[in-house]
Design an enzyme around this catalytic site. Structure first.
Site, PDB file in Angstrom:
ATOM      1  N   HIS A 131       0.841  -1.206   0.000  1.00  0.00           N
ATOM      2  CA  HIS A 131       0.000   0.000   0.000  1.00  0.00           C
ATOM      3  C   HIS A 131       0.875   1.255   0.000  1.00  0.00           C
ATOM      4  O   HIS A 131       1.876   1.338   0.703  1.00  0.00           O
ATOM      5  CB  HIS A 131      -0.999  -0.011   1.157  1.00  0.00           C
ATOM      6  CG  HIS A 131      -0.468   0.304   2.511  1.00  0.00           C
ATOM      7  ND1 HIS A 131      -0.342   1.587   2.999  1.00  0.00           N
ATOM      8  CD2 HIS A 131      -0.053  -0.501   3.522  1.00  0.00           C
ATOM      9  CE1 HIS A 131       0.113   1.560   4.226  1.00  0.00           C
ATOM     10  NE2 HIS A 131       0.310   0.308   4.579  1.00  0.00           N
ATOM     11  N   ASP A 135       5.750   3.300   6.897  1.00  0.00           N
ATOM     12  CA  ASP A 135       4.511   2.553   6.717  1.00  0.00           C
ATOM     13  C   ASP A 135       3.711   3.248   5.626  1.00  0.00           C
ATOM     14  O   ASP A 135       3.051   4.252   5.885  1.00  0.00           O
ATOM     15  CB  ASP A 135       3.730   2.515   8.032  1.00  0.00           C
ATOM     16  CG  ASP A 135       2.392   1.811   7.936  1.00  0.00           C
ATOM     17  OD1 ASP A 135       2.140   1.158   6.921  1.00  0.00           O
ATOM     18  OD2 ASP A 135       1.600   1.928   8.891  1.00  0.00           O
ATOM     19  N   GLU A 185      -5.406   1.652   2.117  1.00  0.00           N
ATOM     20  CA  GLU A 185      -5.199   0.553   3.061  1.00  0.00           C
ATOM     21  C   GLU A 185      -5.445   1.012   4.478  1.00  0.00           C
ATOM     22  O   GLU A 185      -6.027   0.277   5.295  1.00  0.00           O
ATOM     23  CB  GLU A 185      -3.777  -0.002   2.916  1.00  0.00           C
ATOM     24  CG  GLU A 185      -3.503  -1.281   3.708  1.00  0.00           C
ATOM     25  CD  GLU A 185      -2.999  -1.058   5.125  1.00  0.00           C
ATOM     26  OE1 GLU A 185      -2.841  -2.045   5.861  1.00  0.00           O
ATOM     27  OE2 GLU A 185      -2.747   0.124   5.497  1.00  0.00           O
ATOM     28  N   ASP A 244       4.295  -5.186   3.841  1.00  0.00           N
ATOM     29  CA  ASP A 244       3.926  -4.074   4.707  1.00  0.00           C
ATOM     30  C   ASP A 244       4.931  -4.015   5.856  1.00  0.00           C
ATOM     31  O   ASP A 244       5.917  -4.752   5.865  1.00  0.00           O
ATOM     32  CB  ASP A 244       2.499  -4.271   5.227  1.00  0.00           C
ATOM     33  CG  ASP A 244       1.775  -2.969   5.544  1.00  0.00           C
ATOM     34  OD1 ASP A 244       2.447  -1.988   5.933  1.00  0.00           O
ATOM     35  OD2 ASP A 244       0.540  -2.934   5.424  1.00  0.00           O
ATOM     36  N   HIS A 282       2.868   4.548  12.729  1.00  0.00           N
ATOM     37  CA  HIS A 282       1.814   5.571  12.776  1.00  0.00           C
ATOM     38  C   HIS A 282       2.259   6.777  13.605  1.00  0.00           C
ATOM     39  O   HIS A 282       1.461   7.376  14.329  1.00  0.00           O
ATOM     40  CB  HIS A 282       0.497   5.005  13.307  1.00  0.00           C
ATOM     41  CG  HIS A 282      -0.221   4.175  12.285  1.00  0.00           C
ATOM     42  ND1 HIS A 282      -1.591   3.979  12.308  1.00  0.00           N
ATOM     43  CD2 HIS A 282       0.221   3.509  11.196  1.00  0.00           C
ATOM     44  CE1 HIS A 282      -1.944   3.217  11.285  1.00  0.00           C
ATOM     45  NE2 HIS A 282      -0.856   2.916  10.602  1.00  0.00           N
TER      46      HIS A 282
END
Length: 324
Positions: A59, A161, A190, A213, A299
């Site tokens: 993604h 990410d 995603e 990923d 994140h």
């Protein structure tokens, strides 16, 4: 690392992946792949062959924010696009598509308590609402700002990410000479529900699917117990909250890693999911596996991974496709 730097520093929040898609498409075309963009915006790079039809999904979208309200003083209220850890947000910088930079603010008293998203705001230096509205509109998305830093072992950047996964996929594409019917899909959305992978897999109807990923690690001082660490090599996915990976593909990956002396570890991720979960369930079902880059502080605007692990993922992906 020049390519990885370009990938991380090109913004592409979920639903606004145009710039990162253009960068990846140009690179894929140079490698001799036919490219097209589907209705949702995922980039599909195809190299035809007579062998097994294999779909690799990485993604290309990243987490970010979306403007929901502009107050009379010119401060911007916002919601999350993808999962945000609110405790990490105060003081972070964000960048809008037009180049405007803002800083996420919170009142000092609120920082002493548990920070909630609805108490945060973005300050772009506007004097009032009218001035702010000349620069930013409701619905505008912004990505976090975080330059890539490279040390001897590690890279630190926003959007590892999943630009680390995109990088690994592109590196594998460079080495694959043909034979298999290859579809490398750089998926959209995603972070908001595995949406791009689901649509693309339905279209392609692959015999095998592999998601590339990042994954959490269990090697920081107070991390939950997890058998993944930085420097341990490529993480072969066993399961996460979205998928139980196909046992055959997992064994092919393990045997391939041993055959080519590629360092690897096994991944069971308690929280979160990847495009593997969406690909596995399309049509009559797809044999699906996953290869993950161990990454700390996922994140956040400053994610950290080891270069050796990224290289191991690229090598394992390439070798696994050859072995399937």
């Amino acid at each position: 690392m020049e390519l990885l730097n370009k990938l991380t520093q090109t913004d592409g929040v979920s639903g606004a992946e145009e710039d990162i898609r253009a960068l990846i498409e140009a690179h894929a075309a140079k490698l001799g792949y036919e490219t097209r963009t589907d209705a949702l915006g995922s980039l599909i790079a195809h190299k035809a062959g007579d062998g097994a039809r294999i779909m690799v999904a990485a993604h290309m979208d990243e987490i970010g924010i979306i403007i929901t309200y502009i107050d009379e003083k010119g401060f911007l209220r916002f919601g999350g696009v993808g999962g945000l850890y609110t405790q990490r947000l105060a003081g972070a910088k964000v960048r809008f598509k037009n180049g405007i930079i803002g800083v996420i603010g919170s009142e000092e008293e609120e920082l002493k308590e548990k920070v909630k998203l609805d108490t945060l705001y973005i300050d772009i230096g506007a004097k009032n609402r009218a001035e702010a509205e000349k620069l930013v509109s409701i619905g505008d998305r912004a990505a976090f700002v975080g330059a890539m830093y490279e040390s001897q072992n590690a890279v630190i950047s926003k959007a590892l990410d999943n630009r680390a996964g995109c990088f690994a996929a592109l590196r594998a594409m460079e080495r694959l000479s043909g034979g298999k019917d290859l579809y490398f899909v750089f998926t959209v959305q995603e972070e908001v529900g595995l949406r791009g992978a689901k649509a693309a897999a339905f279209d392609i109807d692959p015999q095998y699917a592999i998601a590339v990923d990042v994954t959490d690690t269990g090697d920081t001082p107070k991390a939950p117990v997890m058998a993944v660490k930085l420097g341990g090599g490529a993480a072969i996915k066993v399961m996460d909250r979205s998928v139980l990976c196909d046992a055959h593909i997992r064994e092919v990956m393990k045997n391939t890693a041993k055959k080519y002396e590629i360092p690897y570890q096994l991944e069971i991720m308690a929280d979160g999911g990847t495009d593997a979960g969406a690909m596995q369930l399309v049509r009559a079902g797809v044999k699906t596996g996953g290869i993950s880059v161990p990454t700390r502080y996922i994140h956040s605007p400053s994610e950290l991974a080891y270069k050796s692990d990224i290289d191991a993922c690229a090598e394992l992906l390439y070798r696994t496709i050859e072995e399937l």
